[in-house]
Design an enzyme around this catalytic site. Structure first.
Site, PDB file in Angstrom:
ATOM      1  N   GLU A  96     -18.053 -16.426  92.646  1.00  0.00           N
ATOM      2  CA  GLU A  96     -17.934 -16.552  94.099  1.00  0.00           C
ATOM      3  C   GLU A  96     -17.819 -17.997  94.569  1.00  0.00           C
ATOM      4  OE1 GLU A  96     -19.728 -12.488  93.530  1.00  0.00           O
ATOM      5  OE2 GLU A  96     -19.843 -14.441  92.558  1.00  0.00           O
TER       6      GLU A  96
ATOM      7  N   GLU B  64     -22.474  -7.516  89.722  1.00  0.00           N
ATOM      8  CA  GLU B  64     -23.676  -7.175  90.476  1.00  0.00           C
ATOM      9  C   GLU B  64     -23.987  -5.678  90.382  1.00  0.00           C
ATOM     10  OE1 GLU B  64     -23.988 -10.471  93.990  1.00  0.00           O
ATOM     11  OE2 GLU B  64     -22.159  -9.271  93.925  1.00  0.00           O
TER      12      GLU B  64
END
Length: 258
Positions: free
Chosen positions: A132, A112
């Site tokens: 995730e 990210e």
């Protein structure tokens, strides 16, 4: 120190320095990074930023799941949302160009951070993933909203719904990575991109980034209708006059950032 900042010749080099944890981000590193972006944002002498991690194994493995007070904890995210995401992945006020020098794994929050950069240079040993969902989490730090705006929707969803690792070559083919080189050439390739940015007018680079990012979610007509003060400021600057003058005089321009 968990994150190092070195500023030299108008270039800021930010290095996540936790190689024993694959440069994973704990609460100390997260706070240090936020402070560094504030410092860079306030320093108008900086022309370019390079973000990387220590070693050859990882750019950053994302949140350090062993740190319950850090990015793996619920209280951390409550606080982060209240502060409106001060770090790189979702920061919208940083106008200086940022290069990601990806030297290995870029996973979760590490990936990210890459999404928050403007140019991505990767070694051919680099891999990218948003894993995730494999640990019952979601890519809160920009992944869910940013990735589908950069990659084709199905590719982005495929990454997030499976946690699969994608190579640097894969990411280059999808348009996210600008250049893929052997690890031994990563520094020299990054330095070439830095030099090219520094050779351009600083106000032009800041304006280009601001307009490109600020209008990315608008239609073409909406983007053209957006306020153009920043455009006129760049076009009427001393650097704009200097650039044309230097071209006519067949010499390198001397930028003043004014």
């Amino acid at each position: 120190m968990s994150v190092k900042l070195n500023i030299s010749r108008q270039v800021a080099r930010v290095t996540i320095d936790r190689p024993e944890r694959l440069n994973a981000i704990d609460v100390t590193a997260a706070e240090r990074l936020a402070a560094i972006w504030d410092e860079i944002e306030d320093n108008k002498e900086i022309r370019c930023v390079v973000l990387t991690g220590t070693g050859e194994k990882a750019f950053s493995a994302g949140a350090d799941l062993k740190d319950s007070a850090g990015p793996s904890g619920l209280d951390y995210w409550r606080n982060k949302i209240e502060k409106q995401f001060r770090d790189l992945s979702m920061r919208s006020t940083l106008s200086v160009p940022v290069i990601a020098r990806v030297n290995g794994l870029a996973l979760g929050g590490g990936f990210e951070m890459v999404l928050g950069c403007d140019i991505v240079i990767a070694s051919d040993t680099a891999f990218f993933a948003l894993p995730e969902a494999k640990v019952g989490r979601v890519p809160l730090d920009g992944g869910m909203v940013t990735l589908p705006r950069i990659l084709p929707r199905n590719i982005a969803l495929g990454m997030m719904l499976t946690g699969r690792h994608f190579s640097a070559a894969d990411m280059a083919s999808y348009g996210l990575v600008n250049s893929v080189v052997p690890m031994a050439q990563l520094d020299s390739e990054t330095d070439r991109w830095v030099a090219d940015i520094i050779s351009c007018a600083p106000l032009s680079c800041r304006t280009i980034k601001s307009v490109a990012r600020g209008t990315s979610n608008l239609s073409i007509h909406e983007a053209y209708a957006a306020p153009n003060e920043i455009l006129m400021a760049a076009l009427s600057s001393e650097d704009a006059e200097e650039g044309v003058r230097a071209f006519r005089e067949k010499r390198p321009p001397v930028w003043r950032g004014k």
